[in-house]
Write an enzyme that holds these catalytic residues in place. Structure first.
Site, mmCIF file in Angstrom:
data_model
loop_
_atom_site.group_PDB
_atom_site.id
_atom_site.type_symbol
_atom_site.label_atom_id
_atom_site.label_comp_id
_atom_site.label_asym_id
_atom_site.label_seq_id
_atom_site.Cartn_x
_atom_site.Cartn_y
_atom_site.Cartn_z
ATOM 1 N N PRO A 2 0.806 -1.213 0.000
ATOM 2 C CA PRO A 2 0.000 0.000 0.000
ATOM 3 C C PRO A 2 0.851 1.282 0.000
ATOM 4 O O PRO A 2 1.958 1.287 0.542
ATOM 5 C CB PRO A 2 -0.806 -0.105 1.293
ATOM 6 C CG PRO A 2 -0.648 -1.492 1.774
ATOM 7 C CD PRO A 2 0.684 -1.951 1.265
ATOM 8 N N GLU A 3 0.309 2.349 -0.608
ATOM 9 C CA GLU A 3 0.961 3.645 -0.615
ATOM 10 C C GLU A 3 0.176 4.598 0.278
ATOM 11 O O GLU A 3 -0.709 4.177 1.027
ATOM 12 C CB GLU A 3 1.076 4.151 -2.054
ATOM 13 C CG GLU A 3 1.872 3.211 -2.949
ATOM 14 C CD GLU A 3 1.998 3.692 -4.381
ATOM 15 O OE1 GLU A 3 1.892 4.906 -4.624
ATOM 16 O OE2 GLU A 3 2.200 2.845 -5.282
ATOM 17 N N LYS A 61 4.294 5.845 4.777
ATOM 18 C CA LYS A 61 3.466 4.682 4.437
ATOM 19 C C LYS A 61 3.343 3.731 5.629
ATOM 20 O O LYS A 61 3.307 2.516 5.460
ATOM 21 C CB LYS A 61 4.050 3.976 3.214
ATOM 22 C CG LYS A 61 3.962 4.827 1.948
ATOM 23 C CD LYS A 61 4.393 4.088 0.704
ATOM 24 C CE LYS A 61 5.884 4.077 0.515
ATOM 25 N NZ LYS A 61 6.285 3.504 -0.802
ATOM 26 N N ARG A 120 2.337 -11.784 2.480
ATOM 27 C CA ARG A 120 3.696 -12.176 2.117
ATOM 28 C C ARG A 120 4.680 -12.107 3.279
ATOM 29 O O ARG A 120 5.811 -12.566 3.168
ATOM 30 C CB ARG A 120 4.193 -11.294 0.960
ATOM 31 C CG ARG A 120 3.442 -11.536 -0.337
ATOM 32 C CD ARG A 120 3.939 -10.664 -1.468
ATOM 33 N NE ARG A 120 5.336 -10.937 -1.795
ATOM 34 C CZ ARG A 120 6.040 -10.240 -2.694
ATOM 35 N NH1 ARG A 120 5.461 -9.262 -3.367
ATOM 36 N NH2 ARG A 120 7.295 -10.548 -2.938
ATOM 37 N N ARG A 273 11.322 -1.063 -11.624
ATOM 38 C CA ARG A 273 9.887 -0.915 -11.381
ATOM 39 C C ARG A 273 9.189 -0.550 -12.683
ATOM 40 O O ARG A 273 9.719 0.205 -13.500
ATOM 41 C CB ARG A 273 9.613 0.182 -10.340
ATOM 42 C CG ARG A 273 10.341 0.026 -9.013
ATOM 43 C CD ARG A 273 9.904 -1.190 -8.240
ATOM 44 N NE ARG A 273 8.507 -1.180 -7.904
ATOM 45 C CZ ARG A 273 7.997 -0.552 -6.843
ATOM 46 N NH1 ARG A 273 8.788 0.143 -6.030
ATOM 47 N NH2 ARG A 273 6.715 -0.604 -6.583
#
Length: 284
Positions: A2-3, A61, A120, A273
């Site tokens: 998430p950002e 974050k 994860r 990225r």
């Protein structure tokens, strides 16, 4: 992921915890990769039991719980972590449970729990003293929050850099909260090619980037973040965000740009990225 928008949505979602006492702390035994928790479980339980949550905050974050002991409990979701008030997406990836007791103000919920879930196992949970928090997330380690960024801040922190602007926006020491998804969306709205070196950007470009940053992040928070095709991100009540329906370029390779309606969105790789952009709207 998430950002900033997803983490801010989680932070706002757990506000019903404010004013509640932590009755019990459970480090859930998971068959999956263990997450990093500090201090060790026994010390964490001892320092958390009986404390009261007096506020919530966000550091870039990361979701932060403020305790009446002045300690800070930090949840760093990284790739797949979630901070929840309700049943998690799966039990096998549940990592931490804080039992908080009753909350009569939250509709449909009586016995309130705060949960940390991580598919994860890349996230972190850390309990820090005020001095430890200041060292870890002070101005030398974490830049100004992206929600309040300005052209002057961006130009001062990035204006002399040789890095491509897309790569530079991901630097949390320069500006905190922007990740890969929102950097692509911001530069598309600002009509800046993602490979443009920072030092070649002029004042008007920084102004467009700053304005786009504030508007896109605020809109994404309003829509409670972006839940992508893997379905991992959920808000504090285990519900999907909807800002993904408003993405202009991210993960839309080969589709028509929603602004110009002429060019197809392209994908390039920067700093390992994926970057998405419109070659018509974002001319190099």
């Amino acid at each position: 992921m998430p950002e900033l928008p997803e983490v801010e949505t989680m932070r706002r979602g757990i506000d019903p915890c404010i004013g509640m006492r932590i009755k019990e702390v459970e480090i859930v035994a998971s068959p999956r990769r263990p997450i990093k928790i500090s201090p060790k479980p026994a010390a964490l339980r001892k320092r958390l039991r009986g404390t009261t949550i007096v506020g919530t905050d966000r550091a870039g974050k990361r979701v932060v719980l403020l305790l009446d002991t002045q300690d800070h409990l930090i949840f760093e979701p990284r790739m797949t972590g979630l901070v929840l008030l309700t049943d998690p997406p799966s039990q096998e990836h549940l990592r931490l449970r804080l039992q908080l007791g009753r909350n009569t103000q939250l509709r449909g919920v009586r016995e309130l729990e705060l949960l940390y879930w991580d598919r994860r196992g890349l996230g972190l949970v850390r309990l820090m003293s005020p001095s430890e928090f200041a060292t870890a997330f002070g101005t030398e380690r974490l830049g100004p929050d992206a929600l309040g960024t300005t052209a002057d801040i961006l130009a001062e922190r990035l204006g002399d850099s040789r890095r491509a602007i897309k790569v530079a926006l991901l630097d949390q020491r320069a500006v905190a909260g922007i990740g890969n998804l929102y950097a692509a969306e911001i530069l598309h709205r600002a009509q800046i090619h993602p490979a443009t070196p920072c030092r070649r950007l002029r004042t008007d470009a920084w102004q467009r980037i700053a304005a786009a940053t504030r508007r896109i992040l605020a809109a994404a928070i309003r829509y409670e973040g972006s839940t992508l095709s893997d379905g991992t991100y959920r808000n504090a009540l285990n519900q999907s965000g909807t800002y993904q329906n408003h993405h202009q370029v991210y993960d839309r390779e080969g589709e028509k740009c929603r602004r110009c309606r002429k060019h197809e969105v392209r994908r390039i790789v920067q700093a390992q990225r994926a970057t998405f952009f419109c070659p018509g709207c974002q001319i190099r």
